[in-house]
Design a protein around this motif. Sequence first.
Motif, PDB file in Angstrom:
ATOM      1  N   GLY A  70       0.843  -1.188   0.000  1.00 45.37           N
ATOM      2  CA  GLY A  70       0.000   0.000   0.000  1.00 45.37           C
ATOM      3  C   GLY A  70       0.878   1.237   0.000  1.00 45.37           C
ATOM      4  N   SER A  71       0.566   2.206  -0.843  1.00 46.78           N
ATOM      5  CA  SER A  71       1.442   3.373  -0.972  1.00 46.78           C
ATOM      6  C   SER A  71       0.693   4.696  -1.077  1.00 46.78           C
ATOM      7  CB  SER A  71       2.349   3.205  -2.195  1.00 46.78           C
ATOM      8  OG  SER A  71       1.581   3.027  -3.370  1.00 46.78           O
ATOM      9  N   CYS A  72      -0.625   4.651  -1.093  1.00 48.99           N
ATOM     10  CA  CYS A  72      -1.455   5.861  -1.133  1.00 48.99           C
ATOM     11  C   CYS A  72      -2.851   5.442  -0.685  1.00 48.99           C
ATOM     12  CB  CYS A  72      -1.482   6.468  -2.535  1.00 48.99           C
ATOM     13  SG  CYS A  72      -2.263   5.420  -3.781  1.00 48.99           S
ATOM     14  N   ALA A  73      -3.745   6.388  -0.551  1.00 48.48           N
ATOM     15  CA  ALA A  73      -5.087   6.060  -0.052  1.00 48.48           C
ATOM     16  C   ALA A  73      -5.772   5.016  -0.926  1.00 48.48           C
ATOM     17  CB  ALA A  73      -5.933   7.328   0.044  1.00 48.48           C
ATOM     18  N   GLN A  74      -5.691   5.187  -2.245  1.00 46.75           N
ATOM     19  CA  GLN A  74      -6.379   4.257  -3.138  1.00 46.75           C
ATOM     20  C   GLN A  74      -5.748   2.878  -3.115  1.00 46.75           C
ATOM     21  OE1 GLN A  74      -9.310   5.081  -4.990  1.00 46.75           O
ATOM     22  NE2 GLN A  74      -9.332   2.850  -4.991  1.00 46.75           N
ATOM     23  N   SER A  75      -4.413   2.810  -3.180  1.00 52.42           N
ATOM     24  CA  SER A  75      -3.775   1.494  -3.190  1.00 52.42           C
ATOM     25  C   SER A  75      -3.922   0.794  -1.846  1.00 52.42           C
ATOM     26  CB  SER A  75      -2.302   1.598  -3.586  1.00 52.42           C
ATOM     27  OG  SER A  75      -1.550   2.291  -2.627  1.00 52.42           O
ATOM     28  N   MET A 122      -3.307 -16.617   0.614  1.00 46.20           N
ATOM     29  CA  MET A 122      -2.147 -16.320  -0.229  1.00 46.20           C
ATOM     30  C   MET A 122      -1.694 -14.877  -0.152  1.00 46.20           C
ATOM     31  SD  MET A 122      -1.786 -16.861  -4.370  1.00 46.20           S
ATOM     32  CE  MET A 122      -0.186 -16.698  -5.185  1.00 46.20           C
ATOM     33  N   LEU A 123      -2.599 -13.975   0.255  1.00 44.46           N
ATOM     34  CA  LEU A 123      -2.322 -12.545   0.193  1.00 44.46           C
ATOM     35  C   LEU A 123      -2.489 -11.863   1.542  1.00 44.46           C
ATOM     36  CD1 LEU A 123      -4.354 -11.694  -3.061  1.00 44.46           C
ATOM     37  CD2 LEU A 123      -1.907 -12.251  -2.907  1.00 44.46           C
ATOM     38  N   SER A 124      -1.628 -10.906   1.793  1.00 46.08           N
ATOM     39  CA  SER A 124      -1.817  -9.941   2.874  1.00 46.08           C
ATOM     40  C   SER A 124      -1.348  -8.596   2.323  1.00 46.08           C
ATOM     41  CB  SER A 124      -1.067 -10.359   4.146  1.00 46.08           C
ATOM     42  OG  SER A 124       0.308 -10.550   3.884  1.00 46.08           O
ATOM     43  N   CYS A 125      -1.285  -7.566   3.162  1.00 44.54           N
ATOM     44  CA  CYS A 125      -0.980  -6.242   2.613  1.00 44.54           C
ATOM     45  C   CYS A 125      -0.305  -5.352   3.640  1.00 44.54           C
ATOM     46  CB  CYS A 125      -2.254  -5.577   2.095  1.00 44.54           C
ATOM     47  SG  CYS A 125      -3.471  -5.194   3.386  1.00 44.54           S
ATOM     48  N   THR A 126       0.125  -4.198   3.161  1.00 42.77           N
ATOM     49  CA  THR A 126       0.604  -3.122   4.023  1.00 42.77           C
ATOM     50  C   THR A 126      -0.281  -1.902   3.774  1.00 42.77           C
ATOM     51  OG1 THR A 126       2.139  -2.087   2.449  1.00 42.77           O
ATOM     52  CG2 THR A 126       2.957  -3.990   3.691  1.00 42.77           C
ATOM     53  N   ALA A 155      -5.197  -2.169  12.039  1.00 42.58           N
ATOM     54  CA  ALA A 155      -5.952  -2.985  12.988  1.00 42.58           C
ATOM     55  C   ALA A 155      -6.523  -4.243  12.347  1.00 42.58           C
ATOM     56  CB  ALA A 155      -7.091  -2.158  13.595  1.00 42.58           C
ATOM     57  N   ASP A 156      -6.473  -4.322  11.021  1.00 41.29           N
ATOM     58  CA  ASP A 156      -7.002  -5.490  10.314  1.00 41.29           C
ATOM     59  C   ASP A 156      -5.945  -6.591  10.293  1.00 41.29           C
ATOM     60  OD1 ASP A 156      -7.660  -7.284   7.990  1.00 41.29           O
ATOM     61  OD2 ASP A 156      -9.340  -5.887   7.791  1.00 41.29           O
ATOM     62  N   PRO A 157      -6.305  -7.827  10.609  1.00 37.41           N
ATOM     63  CA  PRO A 157      -5.311  -8.913  10.618  1.00 37.41           C
ATOM     64  C   PRO A 157      -4.608  -9.129   9.280  1.00 37.41           C
ATOM     65  CG  PRO A 157      -7.317  -9.599  11.736  1.00 37.41           C
ATOM     66  CD  PRO A 157      -7.621  -8.280  11.091  1.00 37.41           C
ATOM     67  N   LEU A 158      -5.244  -8.746   8.184  1.00 39.42           N
ATOM     68  CA  LEU A 158      -4.618  -8.934   6.874  1.00 39.42           C
ATOM     69  C   LEU A 158      -3.584  -7.860   6.559  1.00 39.42           C
ATOM     70  CD1 LEU A 158      -7.633 -10.066   4.680  1.00 39.42           C
ATOM     71  CD2 LEU A 158      -5.605 -11.406   5.262  1.00 39.42           C
ATOM     72  N   CYS A 159      -3.597  -6.774   7.284  1.00 35.14           N
ATOM     73  CA  CYS A 159      -2.615  -5.706   7.075  1.00 35.14           C
ATOM     74  C   CYS A 159      -1.434  -5.977   8.001  1.00 35.14           C
ATOM     75  CB  CYS A 159      -3.217  -4.335   7.351  1.00 35.14           C
ATOM     76  SG  CYS A 159      -2.062  -2.977   7.053  1.00 35.14           S
ATOM     77  N   ARG A 160      -0.304  -6.293   7.421  1.00 35.53           N
ATOM     78  CA  ARG A 160       0.816  -6.816   8.190  1.00 35.53           C
ATOM     79  C   ARG A 160       1.873  -5.784   8.555  1.00 35.53           C
ATOM     80  NH1 ARG A 160      -0.038 -11.615  10.726  1.00 35.53           N
ATOM     81  NH2 ARG A 160      -1.351 -12.953   9.439  1.00 35.53           N
ATOM     82  N   ALA A 161       1.825  -4.593   7.972  1.00 30.98           N
ATOM     83  CA  ALA A 161       2.853  -3.595   8.264  1.00 30.98           C
ATOM     84  C   ALA A 161       2.362  -2.212   7.887  1.00 30.98           C
ATOM     85  CB  ALA A 161       4.143  -3.911   7.505  1.00 30.98           C
ATOM     86  N   VAL A 162       2.974  -1.204   8.507  1.00 33.97           N
ATOM     87  CA  VAL A 162       2.763   0.193   8.127  1.00 33.97           C
ATOM     88  C   VAL A 162       3.817   0.552   7.083  1.00 33.97           C
ATOM     89  CG1 VAL A 162       2.878   2.583   8.936  1.00 33.97           C
ATOM     90  CG2 VAL A 162       1.778   0.826  10.362  1.00 33.97           C
ATOM     91  N   GLY A 163       3.362   1.164   6.003  1.00 29.49           N
ATOM     92  CA  GLY A 163       4.251   1.533   4.915  1.00 29.49           C
ATOM     93  C   GLY A 163       3.654   1.077   3.595  1.00 29.49           C
ATOM     94  N   GLU A 164       4.146   1.468   2.569  1.00 28.31           N
ATOM     95  CA  GLU A 164       5.489   1.886   2.282  1.00 28.31           C
ATOM     96  C   GLU A 164       5.642   3.367   2.614  1.00 28.31           C
ATOM     97  OE1 GLU A 164       8.371   1.992  -1.701  1.00 28.31           O
ATOM     98  OE2 GLU A 164       6.340   1.214  -1.830  1.00 28.31           O
ATOM     99  N   CYS A 165       6.637   3.681   3.428  1.00 34.13           N
ATOM    100  CA  CYS A 165       6.875   5.066   3.792  1.00 34.13           C
ATOM    101  C   CYS A 165       8.379   5.303   3.902  1.00 34.13           C
ATOM    102  CB  CYS A 165       6.168   5.419   5.102  1.00 34.13           C
ATOM    103  SG  CYS A 165       6.687   4.451   6.547  1.00 34.13           S
TER     104      CYS A 165
END
Length: 272
Positions: free
Chosen positions: A36-41, A55-59, A83-93
Amino acid sequence: MIDIGANLAHESFSHDRDAVLARATAAGVRHIVLTGSCAQSNHDALLLARTRPEMLSCTAGLHPHHASDWNDGMARQIRSHAADPLCRAVGECGLDYFRDLSPRADQAQAFRAQLEIAVETQRPVFLHQRDAHADFLFILREYRPQLTAVCVHCFTDTRAAMDAYLDLDCYIGITGWICDERRGADLVETVAHLPSDRLLIETDAPYLLPRNLPRALRKSAGRRNEPAYLPWVRDAIAEARGAAPESIEACTTANAARFFGLTLRAESSTDA
C-alpha cells in the motif's frame, strides 16, 4: 517463497490478476504481501487480500512520492488498516530524494507520522529510501527503539548504508535490481555480506523486471514484472552469495514469515 512487496493493486494487473496469481503459485510463490502506498492502493490492496487471505496480505502507508497528501484522513485510514489482521505492516513510507515528487519537508513529516502510527499499533514498518540515506537514518534512529520489526525494502544503496541499517536490526529487501548488470553490480557485492537472517526477497511488481529472465519470457512480459519472476531474483542472490537457490528460498521464507507474523501451512499457503 514469499514475495514481500508487490503492487498488485496497480492498474496494469486489472485485466489478468487471477492469471498472475496462478502463475505465481506455479512458480513456487506461497504468499504475496501487497504494497500500500497511497489512499487508493491501501484500499485496493486490503480488498484484494480479502479475496485470497490464504495467499495474500498487505501493508498500508503513504509513499514519499505522495507525502504532500498527508492529512488526518490518511492517518485514520492507516490506523484503521493496521488494525485489520490482513494488514501486516505500516508503509510503504520513507524518503525519496531521487525524484523529489513531494517537498522534502513534507516527506519528513509524513515519514515521522507513519513511524508514530507503527509505534502506536506495534506493527512492523516497510520502508523506502532512495538518495536520502543521511536524513532517513537520522529519523529512523530516533524511532527505532520503539518500533517492532523494520524492513528497508527495495534496497539499492551502498555497503555502508546496509551496515547502518543492520546496526539498527533492520531486514533488507532485495529486488530484481540485483539482476541488472548495468546498475546492480555494486549490489551484488553488497548482498554477499548481508546476514542470512536479515535477507528478504521481493519483486516490487510491476516494476524492476529482472534482466536475467530468458529472452522469450522478457519479450512476453513487456516491461511488467510479476511475482512469478521471483525465482530469478532468488537465483541472482544465490549466485552473489555462492549459495544454493534452495537455501536462499528457505531462509528468506522463514525471515518473511517472522517479519510479518505469518504462519506457514504445510501445503502451499500462508495464514494471514
